[in-house]
Design a protein around this motif. Structure first.
Motif, short mmCIF file in Angstrom:
data_model
loop_
_atom_site.label_atom_id
_atom_site.label_comp_id
_atom_site.label_asym_id
_atom_site.label_seq_id
_atom_site.Cartn_x
_atom_site.Cartn_y
_atom_site.Cartn_z
N UNK A 245 0.85 -1.18 0.00
CA UNK A 245 0.00 0.00 0.00
C UNK A 245 0.89 1.24 0.00
N UNK A 246 0.47 2.23 -0.76
CA UNK A 246 1.26 3.45 -0.88
C UNK A 246 0.90 4.41 0.26
N UNK A 247 1.91 5.03 0.84
CA UNK A 247 1.67 5.93 1.98
C UNK A 247 0.92 7.18 1.59
N UNK A 248 0.78 7.46 0.30
CA UNK A 248 -0.02 8.61 -0.13
C UNK A 248 -1.48 8.43 0.27
N UNK A 249 -1.90 7.18 0.55
CA UNK A 249 -3.28 6.91 0.99
C UNK A 249 -3.43 7.00 2.50
N UNK A 250 -2.33 7.23 3.23
CA UNK A 250 -2.37 7.23 4.69
C UNK A 250 -2.93 8.54 5.23
N UNK A 251 -3.57 8.44 6.38
CA UNK A 251 -3.94 9.63 7.13
C UNK A 251 -2.69 10.21 7.79
N UNK A 252 -2.82 11.40 8.36
CA UNK A 252 -1.67 12.01 9.03
C UNK A 252 -1.19 11.15 10.20
N UNK A 253 -2.12 10.54 10.93
CA UNK A 253 -1.73 9.68 12.05
C UNK A 253 -1.02 8.43 11.56
N UNK A 254 -1.50 7.87 10.47
CA UNK A 254 -0.86 6.68 9.92
C UNK A 254 0.55 7.01 9.41
#
Length: 368
Positions: free
Chosen positions: A269-278
């Motif tokens: 999974x690409x971190x561009x899909x992460x929330x700020x907390x993730x």
């Protein structure tokens, strides 16, 4: 010499077991990455001071050696010598074909020389990084004590503190490029230095046993890496987890020792899909490797990784339940991390290998 030796002894006493100082140091690194923290002004001075400490410690260590020992400890820095490193124990053939590590092993040194050697390692790393290194060395000493009685007379494999090697590639200098290697079973620290810059990659950390008791305390050399990774995978939503999970089992490091210069296709999974907390959790996980190096170099590395976090991938194979058996990989433009439980015929959480690389700057490829 007396002052250097005493400093090394004090460092060993302070960092042979896990404590609270690692958390305090990590908090300092995080603060340094905040906008307006003054990092750009302070980093240049801190980097210069860090390299100066390493150079001074290297010269102090070399001054303790005789000519024969010095000839083993100091080697030219070239594409061949810098690739001679491994996670394998003494008595085995390394992945690159060598039968012995670069340098001089602790077991061939006097007590004073060992103190000076470890003072050099401590001067090159952060306080928490040196603690992690010594926790790994102490784990291997536990393995040697446990395995020696069952070892056959013809078995040349050896574990333990005496089998860790120190090598200086090139000439220690505040201006020109050189490299420090410190390694043995489950450990390969490769620090390239030039001017005010230092680079930790490639570096291998591992542990067997992954948990042990020393001086009444339970030590987990790579416990934070494991715990933080499970926090990341379990903070992902269902769709993100489906992307992160690989459709196959991974039993070992893909880009471990002997794989210098190689690359693989990003997965997960690409971190561009992460929330700020993730994203914050993922960065905190990456810090477990970056923070092995001195604080200013680690802060600069984390700033670099953070700047390209959107192009960083997180992949997982195995159980997502904390305490379960799992492999994970973090892969971005300037970072690659793998964590892989080991074992034959079945992997175990009591035997861990990890690798930390920068595909653009392994062995200080970008240093001038």
């Amino acid at each position: 010499m007396r002052r250097n030796r005493r400093a090394a002894v004090l460092l060993l006493a302070a960092f042979s077991v896990s404590g609270t100082r690692t958390d305090q140091r990590a908090a300092t690194s995080r603060d340094a990455l905040r906008p307006g923290s003054g990092l750009s002004r302070a980093t240049s001075r801190d980097d210069a001071a860090s390299i100066a400490r390493a150079v001074t410690a290297a010269k102090a260590f070399l001054a303790t050696l005789n000519d024969e020992q010095r000839a083993r400890a100091v080697l030219p820095l070239n594409p061949t010598t810098r690739k001679v490193w491994s996670n394998l124990p003494t008595g085995t053939t390394m992945q690159v074909g060598a039968t012995e590590r670069n340098g001089l092993k602790l077991g061939a040194m006097s007590a004073a020389q060992q103190d000076a050697a470890l003072a050099l390692v401590a001067a090159t790393l952060s306080r928490g990084g040196f603690q992690k290194v010594m926790n790994i060395v102490n784990a291997d000493q536990q393995l040697e004590v446990a395995s020696a009685p069952q070892r056959g007379a013809g078995n040349r494999v050896r574990f333990g503190r005496a089998e860790y090697y120190v090598a200086i590639l090139g000439t220690p200098s505040a201006d020109s490029r050189w490299m420090l290697q410190f390694g043995g079973h489950h450990l390969a620290i490769n620090v390239s230095m030039a001017g005010r810059q230092s680079v930790l990659t490639p570096t291998h950390t591992g542990a067997q046993p992954a948990a042990y008791t020393l001086n009444g305390q339970t030590i987990r050399p790579l416990g934070s890496e494991n715990d933080k990774a499970f926090k990341v995978i379990n903070m992902l939503d269902a769709a993100q987890q489906r992307q992160a999970l690989l459709g196959y089992e991974v039993r070992n490091l893909v880009l471990g020792p002997g794989e210098d210069g190689k690359t693989i296709q990003p997965e997960g999974v690409r971190a561009s899909t992460f929330t700020s907390d993730q994203r914050a959790l993922l960065l905190d996980l990456i810090r477990e490797w970056a923070d092995i190096l001195d604080e200013s170099a680690a802060a600069a590395k984390m700033s670099e990784v953070s700047g390209s976090l959107a192009d960083t991938w997180f992949a997982w194979s195995g159980s997502t339940t904390s305490g379960g058996l799992a492999y994970f990989r973090i892969q971005g433009p300037t970072v690659l991390i793998e964590y892989a439980p080991q074992g034959n015929p079945k992997p175990s959480n009591d035997h861990i290998h990890t690798i930390y690389r920068d595909p653009t700057n392994d062995c200080g490829a970008k240093l001038q």
